[in-house]
Design a protein around this motif. Structure first.
Motif, PDB file in Angstrom:
ATOM      1  N   ALA A 125       0.836  -1.201   0.000  1.00 61.31           N
ATOM      2  CA  ALA A 125       0.000   0.000   0.000  1.00 61.31           C
ATOM      3  C   ALA A 125       0.872   1.253   0.000  1.00 61.31           C
ATOM      4  O   ALA A 125       0.607   2.206  -0.743  1.00 61.31           O
ATOM      5  CB  ALA A 125      -0.933  -0.006   1.212  1.00 61.31           C
ATOM      6  N   VAL A 126       1.919   1.238   0.797  1.00 65.76           N
ATOM      7  CA  VAL A 126       2.842   2.383   0.824  1.00 65.76           C
ATOM      8  C   VAL A 126       3.502   2.563  -0.537  1.00 65.76           C
ATOM      9  O   VAL A 126       3.611   3.698  -1.039  1.00 65.76           O
ATOM     10  CB  VAL A 126       3.897   2.205   1.941  1.00 65.76           C
ATOM     11  N   HIS A 184       2.269   1.788  -3.356  1.00 64.40           N
ATOM     12  CA  HIS A 184       1.248   2.365  -4.238  1.00 64.40           C
ATOM     13  C   HIS A 184       1.089   3.852  -3.970  1.00 64.40           C
ATOM     14  O   HIS A 184       1.055   4.660  -4.898  1.00 64.40           O
ATOM     15  CB  HIS A 184      -0.090   1.655  -4.057  1.00 64.40           C
ATOM     16  N   PHE A 185       0.987   4.244  -2.707  1.00 64.46           N
ATOM     17  CA  PHE A 185       0.810   5.658  -2.364  1.00 64.46           C
ATOM     18  C   PHE A 185       1.986   6.507  -2.823  1.00 64.46           C
ATOM     19  O   PHE A 185       1.821   7.677  -3.154  1.00 64.46           O
ATOM     20  CB  PHE A 185       0.620   5.835  -0.857  1.00 64.46           C
ATOM     21  N   GLU A 186       3.187   5.917  -2.862  1.00 63.73           N
ATOM     22  CA  GLU A 186       4.380   6.635  -3.303  1.00 63.73           C
ATOM     23  C   GLU A 186       4.553   6.608  -4.823  1.00 63.73           C
ATOM     24  O   GLU A 186       5.494   7.177  -5.346  1.00 63.73           O
ATOM     25  CB  GLU A 186       5.622   6.055  -2.625  1.00 63.73           C
ATOM     26  N   PHE A 229      -5.367  -0.112   2.070  1.00 65.90           N
ATOM     27  CA  PHE A 229      -5.280   0.863   0.989  1.00 65.90           C
ATOM     28  C   PHE A 229      -6.190   2.073   1.213  1.00 65.90           C
ATOM     29  O   PHE A 229      -6.303   2.929   0.353  1.00 65.90           O
ATOM     30  CB  PHE A 229      -5.590   0.197  -0.357  1.00 65.90           C
ATOM     31  N   ASP A 230      -6.817   2.162   2.372  1.00 69.19           N
ATOM     32  CA  ASP A 230      -7.682   3.288   2.706  1.00 69.19           C
ATOM     33  C   ASP A 230      -6.816   4.514   2.995  1.00 69.19           C
ATOM     34  O   ASP A 230      -5.930   4.463   3.828  1.00 69.19           O
ATOM     35  CB  ASP A 230      -8.520   2.932   3.939  1.00 69.19           C
ATOM     36  N   ARG A 231      -7.102   5.606   2.329  1.00 69.94           N
ATOM     37  CA  ARG A 231      -6.295   6.813   2.503  1.00 69.94           C
ATOM     38  C   ARG A 231      -6.964   7.828   3.412  1.00 69.94           C
ATOM     39  O   ARG A 231      -6.608   8.993   3.401  1.00 69.94           O
ATOM     40  CB  ARG A 231      -6.020   7.443   1.148  1.00 69.94           C
ATOM     41  N   SER A 232      -7.914   7.409   4.219  1.00 71.11           N
ATOM     42  CA  SER A 232      -8.613   8.360   5.075  1.00 71.11           C
ATOM     43  C   SER A 232      -7.696   8.959   6.131  1.00 71.11           C
ATOM     44  O   SER A 232      -8.006  10.002   6.693  1.00 71.11           O
ATOM     45  CB  SER A 232      -9.810   7.691   5.755  1.00 71.11           C
ATOM     46  N   GLY A 233      -6.582   8.291   6.412  1.00 71.18           N
ATOM     47  CA  GLY A 233      -5.624   8.820   7.364  1.00 71.18           C
ATOM     48  C   GLY A 233      -5.866   8.361   8.794  1.00 71.18           C
ATOM     49  O   GLY A 233      -5.000   8.497   9.640  1.00 71.18           O
TER      50      GLY A 233
END
Length: 89
Positions: free
Chosen positions: A30-31, A33-35, A73-77
């Protein structure tokens, strides 16, 4: 469950270790992917394949595995407990 997976039920320690390793691998993907290193489909497919290989889909079922991947993979923080009770970093 297939016969190959029923040969030996995993001990609770082995199952815990498999879940923990898979959860950390899922968070790492997930990290990535976020990067921007991995596209979403490649990252999620890798998580699913790892869960199948570890036998987690057979133990927990596809809905639980998909829910855990979605939380990673949730980006809500907000920190979220995954389907197995581990806190996502």
């Amino acid at each position: 469950m297939t016969a190959a997976l029923r040969i030996a039920e995993p001990s609770s320690d082995a199952l815990y270790f498999a879940v923990e390793c898979w959860a950390q691998r899922t968070i790492a993907r997930a990290v990535l992917h976020f990067e921007g290193v991995l596209d979403l489909h490649t990252a999620v497919d890798g998580c699913w394949q790892a869960a199948e290989t570890a036998g987690l889909v057979a133990v927990f079922g596809p809905d639980e595995i998909q829910a855990a991947i979605a939380l990673a993979f949730d980006r809500s923080g907000a920190p979220a407990a995954d389907a197995f009770g581990a806190v996502r970093c």
